[in-house]
Design a protein around this motif. Structure first.
Motif, PDB file in Angstrom:
ATOM      1  N   GLY A  11       0.792  -1.224   0.000  1.00 17.40           N
ATOM      2  CA  GLY A  11       0.000   0.000   0.000  1.00 17.40           C
ATOM      3  C   GLY A  11       0.821   1.269   0.000  1.00 17.40           C
ATOM      4  N   LYS A  12       2.152   1.124  -0.035  1.00 10.22           N
ATOM      5  CA  LYS A  12       3.048   2.284  -0.069  1.00 10.22           C
ATOM      6  C   LYS A  12       3.658   2.400  -1.466  1.00 10.22           C
ATOM      7  CE  LYS A  12       2.681   2.670   4.488  1.00 10.22           C
ATOM      8  NZ  LYS A  12       2.026   1.384   4.824  1.00 10.22           N
ATOM      9  N   PRO A  13       3.721   3.598  -2.021  1.00  7.26           N
ATOM     10  CA  PRO A  13       4.289   3.748  -3.375  1.00  7.26           C
ATOM     11  C   PRO A  13       5.765   3.405  -3.398  1.00  7.26           C
ATOM     12  CG  PRO A  13       3.878   5.902  -2.359  1.00  7.26           C
ATOM     13  CD  PRO A  13       3.264   4.884  -1.456  1.00  7.26           C
ATOM     14  N   ARG A  14       6.142   2.621  -4.403  1.00  6.17           N
ATOM     15  CA  ARG A  14       7.532   2.209  -4.542  1.00  6.17           C
ATOM     16  C   ARG A  14       7.814   1.984  -6.026  1.00  6.17           C
ATOM     17  NH1 ARG A  14      10.951   0.143  -0.525  1.00  6.17           N
ATOM     18  NH2 ARG A  14      12.797  -0.946  -1.318  1.00  6.17           N
ATOM     19  N   GLY A  15       8.976   2.437  -6.497  1.00  6.44           N
ATOM     20  CA  GLY A  15       9.328   2.334  -7.902  1.00  6.44           C
ATOM     21  C   GLY A  15       9.520   0.900  -8.358  1.00  6.44           C
ATOM     22  N   ILE A  16       9.561   0.712  -9.677  1.00  5.48           N
ATOM     23  CA  ILE A  16       9.726  -0.635 -10.205  1.00  5.48           C
ATOM     24  C   ILE A  16      11.144  -1.133  -9.924  1.00  5.48           C
ATOM     25  CG2 ILE A  16       7.976  -0.359 -11.980  1.00  5.48           C
ATOM     26  CD1 ILE A  16      10.187  -0.007 -14.023  1.00  5.48           C
ATOM     27  N   SER A 493       5.261  -5.446  -7.419  1.00  4.03           N
ATOM     28  CA  SER A 493       4.248  -5.612  -6.380  1.00  4.03           C
ATOM     29  C   SER A 493       4.444  -6.918  -5.629  1.00  4.03           C
ATOM     30  CB  SER A 493       2.841  -5.565  -6.995  1.00  4.03           C
ATOM     31  OG  SER A 493       2.561  -4.289  -7.513  1.00  4.03           O
ATOM     32  N   LEU A 494       4.860  -7.961  -6.341  1.00 12.23           N
ATOM     33  CA  LEU A 494       5.064  -9.256  -5.683  1.00 12.23           C
ATOM     34  C   LEU A 494       6.181  -9.192  -4.648  1.00 12.23           C
ATOM     35  CD1 LEU A 494       4.653 -11.729  -8.689  1.00 12.23           C
ATOM     36  CD2 LEU A 494       2.948 -11.051  -6.985  1.00 12.23           C
ATOM     37  N   VAL A 495       7.217  -8.369  -4.899  1.00 17.21           N
ATOM     38  CA  VAL A 495       8.282  -8.254  -3.893  1.00 17.21           C
ATOM     39  C   VAL A 495       7.727  -7.681  -2.595  1.00 17.21           C
ATOM     40  CG1 VAL A 495      10.125  -7.997  -5.602  1.00 17.21           C
ATOM     41  CG2 VAL A 495       9.051  -5.955  -4.661  1.00 17.21           C
ATOM     42  N   LEU A 496       6.726  -6.802  -2.707  1.00 17.02           N
ATOM     43  CA  LEU A 496       6.142  -6.211  -1.505  1.00 17.02           C
ATOM     44  C   LEU A 496       5.341  -7.238  -0.721  1.00 17.02           C
ATOM     45  CD1 LEU A 496       4.900  -2.765  -2.910  1.00 17.02           C
ATOM     46  CD2 LEU A 496       7.125  -3.359  -1.939  1.00 17.02           C
ATOM     47  N   LEU A 646      -1.634  -2.718  -4.005  1.00 18.25           N
ATOM     48  CA  LEU A 646      -0.408  -3.206  -3.377  1.00 18.25           C
ATOM     49  C   LEU A 646       0.721  -2.199  -3.518  1.00 18.25           C
ATOM     50  CD1 LEU A 646      -0.388  -6.968  -4.440  1.00 18.25           C
ATOM     51  CD2 LEU A 646      -1.474  -5.886  -2.467  1.00 18.25           C
ATOM     52  N   ASN A 647       0.770  -1.547  -4.684  1.00 18.94           N
ATOM     53  CA  ASN A 647       1.764  -0.506  -4.935  1.00 18.94           C
ATOM     54  C   ASN A 647       1.047   0.639  -5.650  1.00 18.94           C
ATOM     55  OD1 ASN A 647       3.867   1.166  -5.825  1.00 18.94           O
ATOM     56  ND2 ASN A 647       5.260  -0.556  -6.084  1.00 18.94           N
ATOM     57  N   PRO A 648       0.538   1.621  -4.908  1.00 23.20           N
ATOM     58  CA  PRO A 648      -0.284   2.677  -5.521  1.00 23.20           C
ATOM     59  C   PRO A 648       0.409   3.417  -6.658  1.00 23.20           C
ATOM     60  CG  PRO A 648      -0.401   2.787  -3.130  1.00 23.20           C
ATOM     61  CD  PRO A 648       0.666   1.795  -3.451  1.00 23.20           C
ATOM     62  N   VAL A 711      -6.213 -13.318  -1.111  1.00 22.86           N
ATOM     63  CA  VAL A 711      -5.805 -13.181   0.285  1.00 22.86           C
ATOM     64  C   VAL A 711      -5.539 -11.727   0.666  1.00 22.86           C
ATOM     65  CG1 VAL A 711      -3.352 -13.549  -0.212  1.00 22.86           C
ATOM     66  CG2 VAL A 711      -4.260 -14.147   2.036  1.00 22.86           C
ATOM     67  N   LEU A 712      -5.173 -10.897  -0.302  1.00 23.59           N
ATOM     68  CA  LEU A 712      -4.880  -9.495  -0.029  1.00 23.59           C
ATOM     69  C   LEU A 712      -6.003  -8.558  -0.464  1.00 23.59           C
ATOM     70  CD1 LEU A 712      -1.165  -9.606  -1.179  1.00 23.59           C
ATOM     71  CD2 LEU A 712      -1.968  -9.410   1.177  1.00 23.59           C
ATOM     72  N   GLY A 713      -7.031  -9.110  -1.099  1.00 24.66           N
ATOM     73  CA  GLY A 713      -8.162  -8.285  -1.513  1.00 24.66           C
ATOM     74  C   GLY A 713      -7.977  -7.563  -2.831  1.00 24.66           C
ATOM     75  N   VAL A 714      -6.923  -7.906  -3.607  1.00 26.54           N
ATOM     76  CA  VAL A 714      -6.674  -7.169  -4.845  1.00 26.54           C
ATOM     77  C   VAL A 714      -7.704  -7.523  -5.902  1.00 26.54           C
ATOM     78  CG1 VAL A 714      -4.206  -7.078  -4.379  1.00 26.54           C
ATOM     79  CG2 VAL A 714      -5.118  -8.905  -5.829  1.00 26.54           C
TER      80      VAL A 714
END
Length: 757
Positions: A11-16, A493-496, A646-648, A711-714
């Protein structure tokens, strides 16, 4: 994995994760792959849409310097099947079925030698009658595209892209040039129209649209030393390519290996095309080969989105309740029809709003053009364009607010879809209400020749079985193996997901894409399903690694597992934060000592029963120049229910990109063919993509109504943002100048003629 109220990483922005690799030019695409002894393949494409191959003269080409082989269909020793789809149309046998149909493959030791030799090949054609479009194909007495019967493929191209099921109504008594038909009915349509206060009928058309990826189609095929075939390709579906190559070349599945490479764009257009031909050539010559297309070849011989035509009739009572919907859907599938696009279009056409009386007839039509393929939310743009134009005009006739009219009739969870199945977890009303309450929408303004338009888009996201392997490396890295292709940053997103489960910084998580033979199972990157399907497997495998770490740490501290605290790659006993052990240390112990549980590694699989639909509502303000007919977007709102972002940062990027592609559908993009089936725009000079100065600032709002099964609601994110754009533009144009666009793209010349009759 339980769902806490707050996450540390999700849920936190993070670059590719591969940004530096791509920005510095270190990412390896197919064009960068160098293999010892690599040969190069060039294809001779048919200049005719339909012709008999009278003779092929290859002697001069075979004698040219550097040439290793000149191959026709009859000379391919590893392929003898009848072509029933574009993927299976390796080289033309006796007859070409579309302009761009591959006829001859020249193989040489350098690209230049292959080009030079290709010019020496001579083909004599006898032109045959051409069926260039839907109107010609369906006209009485039309020439038959396939006089001996339309070939049928074992695979269904559309099945990778949407979670809908339809029943083919059989192959008997179909009209000429019609591959398949489907009918959907409920209630009494005639009674519904009889009770309606307003009845509106109109025909809508959308043209052929190319996916517009930057990297043309390319692949490298290598025969393996002990038998079998390895393919390196930029693909959205490694397992789809694997299955096609195995089937078409009669290879056991265990002898095929597909390695997904960095992909220079796909948008549905790279689920497999060149790999069977490249593989057949590599096996025949027992040498590695590279087959890549030029931009013009890519336009001519790949699988763009189909041209579609929808006749739509809808009825509504005085209160604004929809009573009846009737439609005829025709889809131009090109020469081969290994898909059921019209049925998908029909399901979308009658799905967003509840209509008690409904009748839709849809059919796949064959013509002498390249086979139609998927492009980001295939057919949804057409369905949305038609029904949303009707919704706006019906509301106008009744004097109702178009937003309230949509809310009144919107489908909800459990309501029946067109095929009778219930809608799962649907958030149309919530998304419409988000627009209604949006500050920018409330404060909207317009000037002269300006107006706002809105449209609602729905996409029934696909789902597929998936697995993942998670391993704790002795240096403290978490390695996650997946079988999916990273097309749009999904790995970022999967890494998160893994980082969140294991309480470790995402920079310590490595995603490894494994080949299709040895790696985990994953669905193709299409239909907005990869994050939804794979994230659960990643989460579960990471959770099992956490459990293994917990057991080792409990033994290390001689403490109970429930007293342990996981924190940033370290574990300590609750209340004793200074006494810590690292994941790396535990991994080293597990891989070095005798006895115990052994290395820290876990595999998890899941197969979710259904995905949750994606819903997007777009509003656009446009200016229409009455002197030129040019439509200019001025302001844009995009609201989408993403379940959980997961990654806004990446989710918003997906929406921004989808909006731009939707603008392309609405205003510029089309592949026009003339009456002889000749493509009139086969490069980026003639095919009008949105330019940098055509863009508009997009204000994005993410809604988060978690899906019930993931499981994460995506929810699926990729497809919905391209769906409403063209429809919203058309509604804005109607509101601005009182002219109803019925075709996409909305060409300035056409609009000017309507404004100046």
């Amino acid at each position: 994995m339980s769902q806490p109220t707050t996450f540390k990483y999700l849920g936190k922005p993070r670059g590719i994760i591969d940004a530096q690799e791509k920005l510095t030019g270190q990412a390896r695409y197919i064009g960068d792959l160098q293999v010892a002894g690599l040969l190069h393949v060039r294809l001779l494409l048919s200049p005719h849409a339909h012709a008999r191959i009278v003779a092929i003269e290859t002697t001069a080409a075979e004698q040219a310097p550097g040439v290793k082989a000149v191959l026709t269909a009859d000379r391919l020793t590893h392929w003898n099947k009848t072509a029933a789809s574009r993927v299976g149309a390796l080289l033309a046998r006796g007859e070409v079925m579309f302009e761009g149909h591959p006829v001859v493959a020249v193989v040489a030791d350098s690209p230049a030698a292959a080009w030079d030799a290709l010019a020496l090949v001579s083909v004599e054609y006898e032109p045959l009658p051409v069926v260039p479009d839907l109107k010609t194909a369906l006209a009485p007495g039309a020439p038959l595209v396939w006089p001996q019967g339309i070939p049928r493929d074992e695979s269904n191209v559309s099945s990778d892209h949407a979670a809908v099921t339809v029943e083919d109504e059989g192959h008997q008594a179909l009209p000429p040039n019609v591959h398949s038909q489907n009918d959907f009915e409920r209630g009494d349509v005639e009674a519904g129209f009889a009770q309606s206060e307003v009845v509106l009928e109109r025909t809508y058309r959308t043209g052929i649209v190319h996916q517009g990826y930057l990297e043309p189609q390319a692949c490298v095929a290598l025969p393996e030393p002990m038998g079998g075939l390895a393919l390196y390709t930029g693909t959205q579906g490694p397992r789809t390519v694997h299955a096609d190559v195995s089937r078409l070349l009669d290879l056991p599945s265990s002898q095929v290996r597909v390695h997904p490479m960095t992909l220079g764009g796909g948008f549905g257009g790279k689920h497999g095309l060149l790999e069977p031909l490249a593989g057949a050539i590599a096996l025949q010559l027992q040498a590695p080969v590279r087959l890549e297309l030029t931009r013009t070849e890519d336009f001519m011989t790949t699988m763009p989105a189909p041209a579609c035509e929808v006749w739509l009739k809808m009825g509504v009572d005085r209160s604004g309740k929809l009573l009846a919907l009737e439609a005829q859907v025709d889809v131009d599938n090109g020469a081969y029809a290994a898909a059921w696009w019209s049925a998908l279009l029909a399901l979308l056409l009658g799905g967003a709003y509840q209509v008690p009386n409904l009748k839709i007839h849809c059919q796949e039509v064959v013509t002498h053009k390249p086979m139609a393929g998927p492009y980001r939310a295939p057919t949804a743009q057409t369905a949305c364009f038609a029904v949303e134009a009707h919704m706006d005009d019906l509301a106008r006739e009744l004097g109702l607010d178009p937003l309230e009219f949509r809310l009144q009739n919107a489908s909800e969870t459990g309501d029946p879809m067109v095929n009778g199945q219930p809608w799962p977890s649907l958030s149309i009303k919530e998304t419409l209400n988000a627009l209604k309450e949006h500050p920018t929408w409330k404060a909207r303004t317009t000037g002269a020749q300006e107006a706002w338009g809105i449209a609602l888009g729905v996409w029934p996201c696909a789902v597929g079985p998936a697995s993942a392997v998670c391993r704790m490396i002795p240096d403290g890295t978490v390695q996650v193996q997946v079988g999916s292709a990273d097309v749009s940053g999904v790995n970022s997103s999967l890494v998160l997901v893994a980082a969140e489960v294991l309480s470790i910084d995402p920079s310590k998580v490595e995603i490894v894409q494994v080949d299709s033979r040895t790696g985990p199972v994953a669905p193709p990157s299409g239909g907005s399903q990869v994050t939804y399907s794979v994230s659960g497997a990643v989460s579960a495998s990471a959770q099992e690694v956490r459990t293994q770490l917990s057991k080792l740490a409990a033994e290390h501290f001689e403490a109970a597992e429930e007293d342990l605290v996981f924190d940033d790659g370290m574990i300590h006993v609750n209340g004793l934060p200074t006494q810590r052990v690292s994941y790396a240390q535990l991994a080293r112990q597990a891989e070095s000592r005798k006895g115990g549980e052994g290395p820290i590694i876990a595999t998890s699989s899941n197969s979710l029963p259904e995905n949750a639909p994606g819903v997007a509502v777009h509003a656009v303000k446009v200016h229409v120049d009455p002197e030129t007919g040019v439509v200019t977007p001025r302001q844009y709102l995009a609201i989408q229910d993403v379940g959980r972002a997961l990654n806004p940062l990446l989710v918003e990027g997906q929406i921004q990109g989808g909006v731009l592609q939707g603008l392309g559908w609405g205003l510029w993009e089309e592949m026009p063919y003339d009456a002889q089936g000749q493509l009139q725009a086969a490069n980026f000079l003639d095919y009008a993509l949105p330019r940098a100065d055509n863009g508009v600032t997009v204000e994005v709002t993410l809604l988060e109504h978690p899906s019930p099964h993931n499981v994460l609601g995506v929810r699926g994110v990729g497809e919905p943002p391209i769906v409403p754009g063209g429809a919203a533009l058309a509604n804005a144009v109607q509101n601005a100048v009182q002219v109803r666009p019925t075709e996409l793209p909305i060409r300035a010349s056409t609009l000017w003629k309507q404004l100046n009759p």
